[in-house]
Write a protein that holds these residues in place. Structure first.
Motif, PDB file in Angstrom:
ATOM      1  N   ILE A  43      18.659   5.063  81.364  1.00 31.50           N
ATOM      2  CA  ILE A  43      18.657   3.884  82.035  1.00 31.50           C
ATOM      3  C   ILE A  43      19.109   2.726  81.268  1.00 31.50           C
ATOM      4  CG2 ILE A  43      17.003   2.169  83.772  1.00 31.50           C
ATOM      5  CD1 ILE A  43      14.934   4.512  83.696  1.00 31.50           C
ATOM      6  N   MET A  44      20.406   2.308  81.959  1.00 30.19           N
ATOM      7  CA  MET A  44      21.251   1.058  81.173  1.00 30.19           C
ATOM      8  C   MET A  44      20.989  -0.174  81.705  1.00 30.19           C
ATOM      9  SD  MET A  44      22.306   2.793  78.834  1.00 30.19           S
ATOM     10  CE  MET A  44      22.774   4.446  78.150  1.00 30.19           C
ATOM     11  N   VAL A  45      20.664  -1.069  81.043  1.00 28.78           N
ATOM     12  CA  VAL A  45      20.520  -2.413  81.173  1.00 28.78           C
ATOM     13  C   VAL A  45      21.587  -3.143  82.318  1.00 28.78           C
ATOM     14  CG1 VAL A  45      20.321  -4.707  80.251  1.00 28.78           C
ATOM     15  CG2 VAL A  45      19.204  -2.903  79.163  1.00 28.78           C
ATOM     16  N   GLY A  46      22.832  -2.657  81.902  1.00 34.89           N
ATOM     17  CA  GLY A  46      23.949  -3.059  82.852  1.00 34.89           C
ATOM     18  C   GLY A  46      23.972  -2.412  84.130  1.00 34.89           C
ATOM     19  N   HIS A  47      23.450  -1.542  84.370  1.00 37.23           N
ATOM     20  CA  HIS A  47      23.182  -0.959  85.668  1.00 37.23           C
ATOM     21  C   HIS A  47      22.139  -1.497  86.277  1.00 37.23           C
ATOM     22  CE1 HIS A  47      23.966   2.779  88.332  1.00 37.23           C
ATOM     23  NE2 HIS A  47      22.516   2.776  88.600  1.00 37.23           N
ATOM     24  N   ILE A  48      20.992  -1.847  85.821  1.00 39.87           N
ATOM     25  CA  ILE A  48      20.044  -2.767  86.349  1.00 39.87           C
ATOM     26  C   ILE A  48      20.363  -4.001  86.745  1.00 39.87           C
ATOM     27  CG2 ILE A  48      17.824  -3.431  85.821  1.00 39.87           C
ATOM     28  CD1 ILE A  48      17.867  -0.502  86.110  1.00 39.87           C
ATOM     29  N   ILE A  49      20.906  -4.881  85.847  1.00 37.18           N
ATOM     30  CA  ILE A  49      21.424  -6.035  85.943  1.00 37.18           C
ATOM     31  C   ILE A  49      22.206  -6.077  87.135  1.00 37.18           C
ATOM     32  CG2 ILE A  49      22.705  -7.819  85.367  1.00 37.18           C
ATOM     33  CD1 ILE A  49      21.627  -7.474  82.567  1.00 37.18           C
ATOM     34  N   ARG A  50      23.493  -5.358  87.291  1.00 35.82           N
ATOM     35  CA  ARG A  50      24.177  -4.938  88.672  1.00 35.82           C
ATOM     36  C   ARG A  50      23.510  -5.135  89.847  1.00 35.82           C
ATOM     37  NH1 ARG A  50      27.152  -1.712  85.197  1.00 35.82           N
ATOM     38  NH2 ARG A  50      29.187  -2.776  84.324  1.00 35.82           N
ATOM     39  N   ALA A  51      22.594  -3.919  89.632  1.00 36.28           N
ATOM     40  CA  ALA A  51      21.597  -3.599  90.927  1.00 36.28           C
ATOM     41  C   ALA A  51      20.789  -4.991  91.449  1.00 36.28           C
ATOM     42  CB  ALA A  51      20.835  -2.505  90.531  1.00 36.28           C
ATOM     43  N   SER A 110      30.253  -5.801  79.567  1.00 38.87           N
ATOM     44  CA  SER A 110      29.785  -4.659  80.389  1.00 38.87           C
ATOM     45  C   SER A 110      29.729  -3.709  79.087  1.00 38.87           C
ATOM     46  CB  SER A 110      30.708  -4.057  81.285  1.00 38.87           C
ATOM     47  OG  SER A 110      31.915  -3.880  80.807  1.00 38.87           O
ATOM     48  N   ASP A 111      30.396  -3.812  78.340  1.00 42.76           N
ATOM     49  CA  ASP A 111      30.368  -2.806  76.876  1.00 42.76           C
ATOM     50  C   ASP A 111      29.142  -2.958  76.394  1.00 42.76           C
ATOM     51  OD1 ASP A 111      32.851  -1.840  77.175  1.00 42.76           O
ATOM     52  OD2 ASP A 111      33.665  -2.943  75.364  1.00 42.76           O
ATOM     53  N   LYS A 112      28.654  -3.970  76.252  1.00 42.42           N
ATOM     54  CA  LYS A 112      27.197  -4.367  75.533  1.00 42.42           C
ATOM     55  C   LYS A 112      26.232  -4.119  76.428  1.00 42.42           C
ATOM     56  CE  LYS A 112      24.986  -6.157  72.244  1.00 42.42           C
ATOM     57  NZ  LYS A 112      25.009  -5.826  70.865  1.00 42.42           N
ATOM     58  N   LEU A 113      26.360  -4.570  77.699  1.00 44.97           N
ATOM     59  CA  LEU A 113      25.223  -4.098  78.556  1.00 44.97           C
ATOM     60  C   LEU A 113      25.100  -2.753  78.923  1.00 44.97           C
ATOM     61  CD1 LEU A 113      23.814  -6.725  78.454  1.00 44.97           C
ATOM     62  CD2 LEU A 113      25.110  -7.476  80.578  1.00 44.97           C
ATOM     63  N   ASP A 114      26.263  -2.118  79.256  1.00 43.56           N
ATOM     64  CA  ASP A 114      26.269  -0.608  79.622  1.00 43.56           C
ATOM     65  C   ASP A 114      25.771   0.282  78.361  1.00 43.56           C
ATOM     66  OD1 ASP A 114      26.881  -1.083  82.187  1.00 43.56           O
ATOM     67  OD2 ASP A 114      28.951  -0.913  82.043  1.00 43.56           O
ATOM     68  N   VAL A 162      16.896   1.123  78.271  1.00 38.74           N
ATOM     69  CA  VAL A 162      15.571   0.572  78.361  1.00 38.74           C
ATOM     70  C   VAL A 162      14.923   1.063  76.955  1.00 38.74           C
ATOM     71  CG1 VAL A 162      13.234   1.000  79.317  1.00 38.74           C
ATOM     72  CG2 VAL A 162      15.394   0.397  80.912  1.00 38.74           C
ATOM     73  N   GLN A 163      15.459   2.217  76.582  1.00 39.01           N
ATOM     74  CA  GLN A 163      14.872   2.791  75.515  1.00 39.01           C
ATOM     75  C   GLN A 163      15.131   1.920  74.193  1.00 39.01           C
ATOM     76  OE1 GLN A 163      12.638   5.903  74.622  1.00 39.01           O
ATOM     77  NE2 GLN A 163      12.441   4.656  72.864  1.00 39.01           N
ATOM     78  N   ASN A 164      16.353   1.397  74.151  1.00 37.89           N
ATOM     79  CA  ASN A 164      16.630   0.602  72.912  1.00 37.89           C
ATOM     80  C   ASN A 164      16.024  -0.668  73.330  1.00 37.89           C
ATOM     81  OD1 ASN A 164      20.149   1.264  73.599  1.00 37.89           O
ATOM     82  ND2 ASN A 164      18.929   1.987  72.177  1.00 37.89           N
ATOM     83  N   LEU A 165      15.644  -1.265  74.395  1.00 37.53           N
ATOM     84  CA  LEU A 165      14.807  -2.610  74.403  1.00 37.53           C
ATOM     85  C   LEU A 165      13.300  -2.199  73.869  1.00 37.53           C
ATOM     86  CD1 LEU A 165      15.200  -3.886  78.156  1.00 37.53           C
ATOM     87  CD2 LEU A 165      16.189  -4.715  75.826  1.00 37.53           C
ATOM     88  N   LEU A 166      12.809  -0.857  74.274  1.00 40.09           N
ATOM     89  CA  LEU A 166      11.643  -0.259  73.637  1.00 40.09           C
ATOM     90  C   LEU A 166      11.528  -0.615  72.124  1.00 40.09           C
ATOM     91  CD1 LEU A 166       9.040   0.208  75.238  1.00 40.09           C
ATOM     92  CD2 LEU A 166       9.650   2.594  75.049  1.00 40.09           C
TER      93      LEU A 166
END
Lengths: 142, 142
Positions: B68-76, B118-122, B126-130
DNA sequence: CATATTCCTATAGACTTTATAGGAACAAAG
DNA sequence: CTTTGTTCCTATAAAGTCTATAGGAATATG
């Protein structure tokens, strides 16, 4: 938009050989005249431009375009670069919903984002913008 | 906030061993209950989580947190990453104030910004956050 | 049927964005 | 000293976004 208008105005001024009245800038930059006026006032306060009043007055860059940084302008017009205020250097503010800021995973992640963003934006000057335009006589920037 | 709340909810779910009702997520994430409900609905539509109705229902991640990618969530939740719509890949829209998009210096500059962002965020899951959370028994994320 | 939950729709206050309007202050030219 | 072309200042405002809150319908379990 406001930020974009500001950058466009600065590019127009960087390409101009002399001072320009806001009306002329507005035309070249395709920005609503009165709105641009307010933006120019902010840019002046920020130290990016200077202005002369009265007939034949106008605006000009306060320093060479290579020394006017995009990040600086965006901060002045839009505010912080960071996605969350707790990750901002210049506009830091504590979040209500986090108590242990030192360990907050959102903050840590967003700090990384903000750092990359500011590296990019603080390393990009109005001169750089100007240089992105293809070489040709009739300058069209957008 | 909304986006931040979404990420916090996902981190809570990633750390949880079983499905959780929105109320429980709201408490752990310190997010207004009803507001979170709406956000969870969006995350479900987006395919990040699944949900079960009725008593003993709740929400759980739809896939492993590393996917689950942060970039994907932010875009959504927030929409485009790019500072201007003409520089967006997923939410492209022409600007009214630029006619020659191919040469627009603002667009070129903002494309660079959006690509780095987007490179960064994609590349951030969520695992990285954890994993950014310090190792300890009592998990406090914020 | 009672309870716990998601899901859906409507509402709303505060703030931000994107300007517009009108005119005062100022400077130069004739 | 008046006209003209400016910047500068203040006020207003329509539209949209943000950040929720409220109430209840639908659904699932025991």
């Amino acid at each position: 938009m406001k930020c974009k208008y500001a950058l466009k105005a600065l590019v127009v001024l960087a390409a101009a050989e002399d001072k320009m009245p806001s009306k002329a800038i507005a035309k070249k930059a395709k920005v609503p005249e009165k709105f641009l006026e307010a933006i120019l006032t902010e840019l002046k306060k920020n130290g990016a431009i200077t202005s002369e009043r009265g007939a034949f007055g106008g605006h000009r860059l306060a320093k060479p375009p290579a020394k006017i940084m995009v990040g600086h302008i965006i901060r002045a017009i839009d505010g912080m670069l960071a996605p969350v205020s707790c990750a901002s250097t210049f506009y830091y503010k504590k979040c209500r919903d986090c108590t242990h800021e030192e360990v907050c995973v959102i903050r840590h992640a967003m700090l990384e984002v903000r750092n990359q963003l500011s590296d990019k934006l603080d390393g990009m000057s109005v001169q750089n913008l100007l240089d992105m335009s293809p070489k040709q006589k009739q300058k069209i920037f957008w």
